[in-house]
Write a protein that holds these residues in place. Structure first.
Motif, PDB file in Angstrom:
ATOM      1  N   PHE A 185       0.821  -1.210   0.000  1.00  0.00           N
ATOM      2  CA  PHE A 185       0.000   0.000   0.000  1.00  0.00           C
ATOM      3  C   PHE A 185       0.858   1.265   0.000  1.00  0.00           C
ATOM      4  CE2 PHE A 185      -3.453  -2.847   1.168  1.00  0.00           C
ATOM      5  CZ  PHE A 185      -4.505  -2.284   0.465  1.00  0.00           C
ATOM      6  N   THR A 186       2.083   1.160   0.503  1.00  0.00           N
ATOM      7  CA  THR A 186       3.001   2.294   0.441  1.00  0.00           C
ATOM      8  C   THR A 186       3.358   2.602  -1.012  1.00  0.00           C
ATOM      9  OG1 THR A 186       3.926   1.829   2.623  1.00  0.00           O
ATOM     10  CG2 THR A 186       5.284   3.152   1.139  1.00  0.00           C
ATOM     11  N   GLY A 187       3.411   1.571  -1.846  1.00  0.00           N
ATOM     12  CA  GLY A 187       3.646   1.789  -3.272  1.00  0.00           C
ATOM     13  C   GLY A 187       2.539   2.620  -3.891  1.00  0.00           C
ATOM     14  N   PHE A 188       1.279   2.290  -3.562  1.00  0.00           N
ATOM     15  CA  PHE A 188       0.152   3.092  -4.042  1.00  0.00           C
ATOM     16  C   PHE A 188       0.241   4.521  -3.516  1.00  0.00           C
ATOM     17  CE2 PHE A 188      -1.918  -1.149  -4.455  1.00  0.00           C
ATOM     18  CZ  PHE A 188      -2.287  -1.055  -5.787  1.00  0.00           C
ATOM     19  N   ALA A 189       0.584   4.652  -2.232  1.00  0.00           N
ATOM     20  CA  ALA A 189       0.675   5.979  -1.614  1.00  0.00           C
ATOM     21  C   ALA A 189       1.770   6.814  -2.263  1.00  0.00           C
ATOM     22  CB  ALA A 189       0.942   5.838  -0.108  1.00  0.00           C
ATOM     23  N   GLY A 207       6.887   2.923  -7.794  1.00  0.00           N
ATOM     24  CA  GLY A 207       5.731   2.592  -6.970  1.00  0.00           C
ATOM     25  C   GLY A 207       5.248   1.178  -7.237  1.00  0.00           C
ATOM     26  N   ALA A 208       5.270   0.773  -8.516  1.00  0.00           N
ATOM     27  CA  ALA A 208       4.862  -0.574  -8.885  1.00  0.00           C
ATOM     28  C   ALA A 208       5.793  -1.617  -8.268  1.00  0.00           C
ATOM     29  CB  ALA A 208       4.846  -0.725 -10.404  1.00  0.00           C
ATOM     30  N   GLY A 209       7.072  -1.240  -8.076  1.00  0.00           N
ATOM     31  CA  GLY A 209       8.032  -2.154  -7.452  1.00  0.00           C
ATOM     32  C   GLY A 209       7.612  -2.531  -6.039  1.00  0.00           C
ATOM     33  N   PHE A 210       7.129  -1.552  -5.276  1.00  0.00           N
ATOM     34  CA  PHE A 210       6.635  -1.820  -3.923  1.00  0.00           C
ATOM     35  C   PHE A 210       5.420  -2.748  -3.976  1.00  0.00           C
ATOM     36  CE2 PHE A 210       9.235   1.806  -3.043  1.00  0.00           C
ATOM     37  CZ  PHE A 210       9.543   1.757  -1.690  1.00  0.00           C
ATOM     38  N   ILE A 211       4.532  -2.486  -4.920  1.00  0.00           N
ATOM     39  CA  ILE A 211       3.312  -3.289  -5.049  1.00  0.00           C
ATOM     40  C   ILE A 211       3.649  -4.724  -5.446  1.00  0.00           C
ATOM     41  CG2 ILE A 211       1.135  -3.526  -6.308  1.00  0.00           C
ATOM     42  CD1 ILE A 211       1.234  -0.424  -6.663  1.00  0.00           C
ATOM     43  N   LEU A 212       4.588  -4.874  -6.374  1.00  0.00           N
ATOM     44  CA  LEU A 212       4.998  -6.209  -6.815  1.00  0.00           C
ATOM     45  C   LEU A 212       5.687  -6.987  -5.694  1.00  0.00           C
ATOM     46  CD1 LEU A 212       6.330  -5.561 -10.438  1.00  0.00           C
ATOM     47  CD2 LEU A 212       4.246  -6.782  -9.771  1.00  0.00           C
TER      48      LEU A 212
END
Length: 273
Positions: A185-189, A207-212
């Protein structure tokens, strides 16, 4: 090293991981076959290349900015990767041991890797939060991801947990599920703090890297640890996870790199104004 070389190396690492995973999924080689040592050697080289690229990114950041906040983020990102790499080696299960803690979870060596991934992703989370703070003073970008990540992590844990799983594995995977949920969720944020749909391509990729990263660990929890009634859908899930995980790491290590570029761009615009 020049800036474009850092990006080229990350792209090359992703490509090698894709070939490795795709070849295994298509049946050209297998981690359980005679090629096991060859595959582990190649994957170790991929991890080493990832380490070198992260180190070079940190050095590039140090040469191109004196911003103390970005330098701190560079250290957090680099140390985060170092811990995660140790977790990756643990997940290789070099001794090929199973059911070490109990008779329910076959691939329980994955829980041992939490000792490394937990501090690793905590450091990455701190780097992401600090980066968001540089973009926006709105604390909702930090508060909401933490709440949402913990809730989703707990729900995910309840849904995948198996009866009679030992307390050690239950507590370890439960805490980690909440942490990795917050990372996702930090990636989205981060993307939202960069303007959402108006964010640049590079900001979207980081950001996508955090989500992945969260997606990769969700795969492990649901299909490798608790999947198939504790037997795990192995080795297919390993191949798919490797592809997603390496891609996520290749993206998130560029966080401090991106911040320096953005800082320079913002500084140049102010001078022109």
């Amino acid at each position: 090293m020049k800036e474009h070389n850092l990006i080229f190396l990350s792209a090359s690492i992703i490509l090698i991981a894709l070939i490795d995973s795709a070849g295994a999924l298509l049946g050209f080689w297998s981690i359980e076959g005679q090629e096991r040592n060859i595959i582990l050697t190649i994957e170790s080289m991929v991890l080493f290349a990832l380490f070198i690229n992260s180190l070079m990114i940190k050095r590039w950041v140090f040469r191109n900015t004196k911003n103390s906040a970005i330098i701190k983020i560079a250290w957090l990102s680099f140390l985060a990767l170092c811990f995660c790499l140790l977790g990756d080696v643990t997940n290789f299960n070099l001794p090929e041991t199973f059911y070490r803690y109990e008779s329910v979870i076959k691939h329980d060596y994955l829980v041992d890797s939490i000792y490394f991934f937990l501090p690793g992703y905590t450091l990455l989370l701190l780097a992401g939060i600090r980066a968001i703070e540089l973009k926006s003073k709105d604390q909702r970008f930090i508060r909401y991801p933490v709440i949402a990540g913990c809730v989703v992590g707990m729900i995910s844990m309840v849904m995948m947990h198996l009866p009679n799983t030992g307390l050690f594995i239950t507590i370890g995977t439960g805490i980690y599920a909440m942490l990795i949920g917050v990372v996702g969720f930090t990636g989205f944020a981060f993307i939202l703090s960069c303007g959402g749909l108006k964010a640049t391509k590079n900001e979207l990729l980081v950001g996508a890297g955090f989500i992945l990263a969260a997606f990769a660990d969700a795969i492990i929890g649901n299909f490798w640890i608790y999947g198939n009634q504790g037997e795990g859908f192995y080795p297919l899930v390993r191949y798919f996870n490797w592809m997603v995980y390496i891609t996520s790491q290749c993206l998130v290590i560029h966080l401090p790199h991106l911040l320096v570029i953005n800082f320079k761009y913002s500084h140049d615009r102010k001078q022109q104004d």
